[in-house]
Design an enzyme around this catalytic site. Structure first.
Site, PDB file in Angstrom:
ATOM      1  N   GLY A 174      -0.037 -16.772 -17.126  1.00  0.00           N
ATOM      2  CA  GLY A 174       1.186 -15.986 -17.239  1.00  0.00           C
ATOM      3  C   GLY A 174       2.248 -16.362 -16.241  1.00  0.00           C
TER       4      GLY A 174
ATOM      5  N   ASN B 162      -8.713 -20.466  -3.966  1.00  0.00           N
ATOM      6  CA  ASN B 162      -7.926 -19.286  -4.319  1.00  0.00           C
ATOM      7  C   ASN B 162      -6.681 -19.201  -3.447  1.00  0.00           C
ATOM      8  OD1 ASN B 162     -10.389 -18.634  -5.718  1.00  0.00           O
ATOM      9  ND2 ASN B 162      -9.770 -16.491  -5.659  1.00  0.00           N
TER      10      ASN B 162
ATOM     11  N   HIS C 288     -15.996 -16.627 -16.768  1.00  0.00           N
ATOM     12  CA  HIS C 288     -15.040 -16.451 -15.680  1.00  0.00           C
ATOM     13  C   HIS C 288     -13.684 -16.885 -16.212  1.00  0.00           C
ATOM     14  CE1 HIS C 288     -13.535 -17.636 -11.398  1.00  0.00           C
ATOM     15  NE2 HIS C 288     -13.025 -16.499 -11.820  1.00  0.00           N
ATOM     16  N   ASP C 289     -12.667 -16.027 -16.068  1.00  0.00           N
ATOM     17  CA  ASP C 289     -11.384 -16.321 -16.713  1.00  0.00           C
ATOM     18  C   ASP C 289     -10.741 -17.598 -16.187  1.00  0.00           C
ATOM     19  OD1 ASP C 289     -10.648 -15.251 -14.252  1.00  0.00           O
ATOM     20  OD2 ASP C 289      -9.473 -13.612 -15.077  1.00  0.00           O
ATOM     21  N   THR C 290     -11.006 -17.970 -14.933  1.00  0.00           N
ATOM     22  CA  THR C 290     -10.463 -19.236 -14.434  1.00  0.00           C
ATOM     23  C   THR C 290     -11.159 -20.419 -15.090  1.00  0.00           C
ATOM     24  OG1 THR C 290      -9.973 -18.178 -12.319  1.00  0.00           O
ATOM     25  CG2 THR C 290      -9.897 -20.573 -12.389  1.00  0.00           C
TER      26      THR C 290
ATOM     27  N   ALA D  67      -6.752  -8.790 -14.326  1.00  0.00           N
ATOM     28  CA  ALA D  67      -6.798  -7.736 -13.321  1.00  0.00           C
ATOM     29  C   ALA D  67      -5.888  -6.566 -13.658  1.00  0.00           C
ATOM     30  CB  ALA D  67      -6.421  -8.309 -11.956  1.00  0.00           C
TER      31      ALA D  67
ATOM     32  N   GLY E 114      -5.653  -6.478 -20.576  1.00  0.00           N
ATOM     33  CA  GLY E 114      -6.569  -7.235 -21.421  1.00  0.00           C
ATOM     34  C   GLY E 114      -5.932  -7.484 -22.763  1.00  0.00           C
ATOM     35  N   ARG E 115      -6.461  -8.467 -23.477  1.00  0.00           N
ATOM     36  CA  ARG E 115      -5.909  -8.791 -24.785  1.00  0.00           C
ATOM     37  C   ARG E 115      -7.033  -9.303 -25.692  1.00  0.00           C
ATOM     38  NH1 ARG E 115      -5.288 -11.437 -20.712  1.00  0.00           N
ATOM     39  NH2 ARG E 115      -3.551 -10.121 -20.130  1.00  0.00           N
TER      40      ARG E 115
END
Length: 496
Positions: free
Chosen positions: A406, A296, A236-238, A10, A13-14
């Protein structure tokens, strides 16, 4: 064999290069960039073309390193999307999920269809920014882009389309829309028609680990790179983060901790009962024919917004300094419910926390450190609350909690979490989403057999830090007070 993973969060980015060297997975970041939403009038947008530019820069940097890439894949946040016209042109910049155009829409849809029907057909938790409510908001506003659209693609699908020209929807992200039916394993035409939403926008859904095409000829010419395969990973990143959890056991609990916190477990089939509906749990698609039974939680967004508000007022404090101040602040002076919607996108987060404490007849924080401690303690106690409900819904018991993302860099929160749940916390890896993206590419390429072999590889390769619980009796008493504050009846059956 090298693969390139783009992990879009959000705020940043990497680009990561993944290689298997012997029996170790080696991950190296080669490009990092900010992801800054843009306010235009009353609307908040994602700068999607800037993100696409940065993805191309990542591919170029991989070329400069002399990497011969075997594949490329992208993961990102959920629910947001782009609309294409019949010629394949993007019609407008995608809306940001924190935009206010969905205000009141969720309640309108529930009044029309009923929460029971929507949950029974999708298994997805009710959040005001879900794709379903974004589309209804656009329909209500008579948005011309919706009537002109020929296809809808979620954010990683859209960026993958820019790279390949292929329009495919990936399963893990499709399920987050609250428009996908896990029983029929397809878009829910019944819901779409009931809401008068265009059915034709929704195309083929592919499973994670599907090779969907190669870099488009125009991209290859522009970047001077070969026609590399592009894979629909766990987009989906999760879902990618859960794929990157280095769990020994098949049954495990995870917390993907960052701007958002997402806690849950893997299940073979969606949990669609009344209790899951009442507790607003979700059943999102996972890797290896699983579903992620999870919830969430607002997450470190609250801390980030406090820091941002203070910086606008001239206070220059690093996260390290804030955490040191929080560590020295008095314990358990007040609590907040991190999931109260007043913390979703307030104009001034510290003032919102003070207001919440006043509304709930609690002591207002007197210092920045005190405020941050209240937030961290409240997050840890909410984690316990959700963990116990996850156990009840899944009929499992977890000996500890895997924390990835993170947020593990916040060692104070990790220790508070172990204290609150009275169980060990296993923290790592930080780049779980990127690592999950990488290993699913390797499964697609046949280098790894399945997700279990992938997790064993991650365990061998990534250091994990263990936090043992402390002062559990004191934290247990605080938990009872926390439950009273959020007006949920605490029962001993919830504890252990």
């Amino acid at each position: 064999m090298s693969v390139l993973a783009f992990d879009l969060g959000a705020s940043s980015g990497r680009a990561l290069i993944g290689e298997i060297q012997g029996d170790q997975l080696v991950i190296e970041e080669i490009h990092r960039f900010s992801n800054d939403p843009v306010q235009v009038g009353n609307r908040l947008h994602w700068d999607i073309l800037r993100l696409y530019h940065e993805i191309k820069q990542g591919i170029v940097k991989a070329k400069w390193r002399g990497e011969e890439l075997d594949s490329i894949a992208i993961d990102s946040w959920a629910v947001d999307f782009g609309l294409l016209d019949a010629s394949g042109e993007l019609l407008c910049n995608p809306y940001h999920y924190r935009d206010h155009h969905t205000n009141g829409v969720m309640e309108e849809v529930h009044a029309q269809l009923g929460k029971q029907k929507i949950f029974a057909q999708t298994g997805i938790q009710f959040l005001p920014f879900n794709t379903i409510y974004q589309l209804v908001a656009m329909k209500n506003a008579q948005a011309s882009v919706l009537s002109s659209a020929d296809a809808l693609l979620m954010i990683p699908d859209l960026l993958r389309y820019f790279l390949t020209g292929e329009r495919k929807s990936e399963f893990t992200n499709a399920t987050t829309t609250q428009l996908f039916n896990p029983t029929t394993m397809d878009w829910d035409d019944d819901l779409l028609k009931a809401l008068d939403l265009p059915v034709h926008l929704f195309g083929e859904v592919v499973q994670p680990g599907t090779v969907v095409g190669t870099l488009h000829e125009a991209v290859c010419q522009e970047l001077d790179v070969p026609a590399t395969p592009v894979i629909a990973t766990t987009e989906h990143d999760t879902a990618a983060a859960v794929a990157g959890v280095p769990a020994h056991d098949q049954d495990f609990a995870y917390l993907s901790c960052g701007t958002w916190s997402l806690m849950g477990t893997e299940v073979d089939t969606p949990v669609l009962n009344e209790q899951a509906l009442e507790w607003n749990f979700t059943n999102e698609g996972g890797v290896g024919d699983t579903y992620r039974l999870l919830k969430n939680i607002m997450g470190l967004w609250i801390v980030q917004e406090c820091k941002r508000a203070w910086e606008k007022e001239g206070a220059k404090l690093s996260y390290t300094e804030l955490m040191e101040q929080a560590k020295g602040a008095p314990a358990f002076q007040a609590f907040i419910d991190p999931d109260d919607l007043q913390f979703l996108n307030p104009s001034h987060m510290p003032k919102q926390i003070e207001q919440y404490c006043q509304q709930t007849n609690q002591q207002t924080p007197q210092t920045k450190g005190h405020m941050i401690r209240i937030v961290l303690e409240s997050l840890a106690l909410k984690y316990r609350f959700v963990l116990e409900r996850t156990e009840q819904l899944s009929h499992k018991h977890f000996s500890g909690l895997h924390v990835v993302g993170g947020g593990i860099n916040n060692t104070l929160l990790c220790q508070f979490t172990a204290n609150a749940i009275a169980r060990p916390v296993w923290a790592g890896p930080t780049e779980a989403s990127g690592i999950g993206n990488v290993v699913v590419q390797y499964i697609a390429l046949g280098k790894l057999k399945d997700i279990h072999e992938a997790r064993a590889l991650i365990r061998r390769s990534i250091p994990i830090q263990t936090y043992e619980p402390r002062e559990t009796a004191t934290w247990h008493q605080a938990y009872e007070t926390f439950c009273d504050m959020i007006k949920v009846k605490y029962t001993m059956s919830d504890y252990g």
